[in-house]
Write an enzyme that holds these catalytic residues in place. Structure first.
Site, PDB file in Angstrom:
ATOM      1  N   GLU A  43      -5.046   4.660   5.747  1.00  0.00           N
ATOM      2  CA  GLU A  43      -4.936   4.426   4.525  1.00  0.00           C
ATOM      3  C   GLU A  43      -5.422   5.511   3.859  1.00  0.00           C
ATOM      4  O   GLU A  43      -4.953   6.086   2.677  1.00  0.00           O
ATOM      5  CB  GLU A  43      -5.626   3.232   3.937  1.00  0.00           C
TER       6      GLU A  43
ATOM      7  N   SER B 297     -11.394   0.241   3.057  1.00  0.00           N
ATOM      8  CA  SER B 297     -10.509   0.318   4.234  1.00  0.00           C
ATOM      9  C   SER B 297     -10.040   1.486   4.885  1.00  0.00           C
ATOM     10  O   SER B 297      -9.293   1.968   4.025  1.00  0.00           O
ATOM     11  CB  SER B 297      -9.431  -0.796   3.836  1.00  0.00           C
TER      12      SER B 297
ATOM     13  N   ARG C 126       0.751  -1.261   0.259  1.00  0.00           N
ATOM     14  CA  ARG C 126      -0.040  -0.135  -0.068  1.00  0.00           C
ATOM     15  C   ARG C 126       0.891   1.172  -0.050  1.00  0.00           C
ATOM     16  O   ARG C 126       0.535   2.089   0.694  1.00  0.00           O
ATOM     17  CB  ARG C 126      -1.131  -0.223   1.062  1.00  0.00           C
TER      18      ARG C 126
END
Length: 338
Positions: free
Chosen positions: A334, A238, A164
């Site tokens: 995130e 998320s 990520r």
């Protein structure tokens, strides 16, 4: 060329959390010439933020500056032997692009079906799901340098991809605007059913030789069951990264929590499920004013109806504290905070 600059615009339609904040200025970009003109007018020297589908951002206050919204569309493909190089413009919706490739039998991104966002955001985040990551299919991307006013091509080795993460979130954060991405896909599918509940769903559906369309359909079904629809419940998917920890830390946790879900990673590291950690702290399905945690997936923070961005941010602060206190692990967000 003359720029179409919109003033005092509500950002509510442009973020999947459905947060009601405003921006001073909004510019929609559907071609490279618009970026060049923005540079010529010196607007990149002012405060700006690049927005795609608004699926990975939380506005906590009015945005004092220019929102650059990428809306360019277009897909081209070049076949070389068993490989196909597919180039998509930044404004293409990621899930639409996935299904376009599936219809052409271009394999490699089917496990990433229904990830929210646009093509342009995909390398920034190194998006991934169900055993697949963008870095494994990324070939190149073209990006506009907001400091120099030029276009630059990034190869895979230039991007410093990790879980990520990419150079566009670290060293070059805020400098480059991705205008198109080229993916290296395959005409010979390698079906990946190893992650999560895919195998169980295939058995349930009595599918023994799944196609890439079957995989994308199954993944989409699993995601819909776990994740709220942003059109009815504001969310950004998320909210937290799954933490990756060192071997000694993992052994400590495994001794305390034998049922802890975990996935081996390179360099003797282990990835844990952030949703499980949050759930163990009692947050799954809980309200926090007008914000809350989704009942089916504790990784997802939601706007129940009229939450402010600050309220959702405060909820994330409390969750991070509780997970740290219980497990000794610091969760990372995130989502981009503005």
């Amino acid at each position: 060329m003359e720029l179409n600059i919109q003033s005092n615009i509500s950002l509510k339609p442009f973020n999947t959390f459905g947060i009601e904040e405003k921006t001073n200025f909004l510019i929609e970009v559907n071609d490279n010439e618009t970026l060049t003109e923005i540079f010529k007018q010196g607007l990149f020297n002012k405060n700006f933020f690049v927005l795609g589908a608004g699926s990975n951002v939380l506005f906590t206050k009015p945005f004092d500056g220019y929102i650059i919204r990428m809306t360019s569309k277009g897909i081209q493909a070049k076949i070389e032997s068993d490989h196909v190089y597919v180039t998509a413009k930044a404004g293409e919706i990621w899930n639409d692009f996935v299904w376009h490739c599936i219809r052409q039998n271009y394999a490699g991104i089917e496990n990433m079906a229904l990830i929210p966002g646009t093509v342009g955001a995909s390398p920034v985040q190194n998006i991934g799901a169900y055993g697949a990551e963008l870095m494994y299919v990324f070939h190149t991307c073209e990006a506009f340098d907001t400091k120099l006013g030029t276009f630059k091509t990034f190869k895979k080795e230039d991007c410093n991809f990790s879980y990520r993460d990419s150079i566009f979130k670290t060293e070059y954060k805020g400098r480059f605007i991705i205008t198109e991405v080229t993916y290296k896909l395959s005409l010979t599918p390698k079906i990946n059913t190893s992650y999560g509940a895919i195998e169980a769903e295939l058995v349930k559906e009595n599918i023994t030789q799944p196609s890439i369309a079957d995989i994308a359909t199954i993944v989409s079904k699993i995601r819909v069951e776990k994740l709220p629809d942003p059109s009815t419940v504001g969310n950004a998917g998320s909210f937290f990264k799954n933490p990756v920890i060192a071997a000694d830390n993992f052994e400590r946790l495994l001794a305390l929590y034998p049922a802890i879900p975990h996935y081996p990673m390179p360099d003797q590291q282990t990835k844990l499920a952030a949703g499980w950690l949050i759930e163990q702290c009692g947050w799954k399905g809980k309200d926090y004013g007008q914000a809350g945690v989704w009942k089916n997936q504790a990784l997802v923070l939601i706007n129940r109806q009229h939450a402010s961005g600050q309220e959702i941010y405060n909820l994330s602060v409390q969750i991070i504290k509780d997970v740290q206190d219980k497990f000794g692990i610091t969760l990372e967000r995130e989502v981009n905070l503005l």
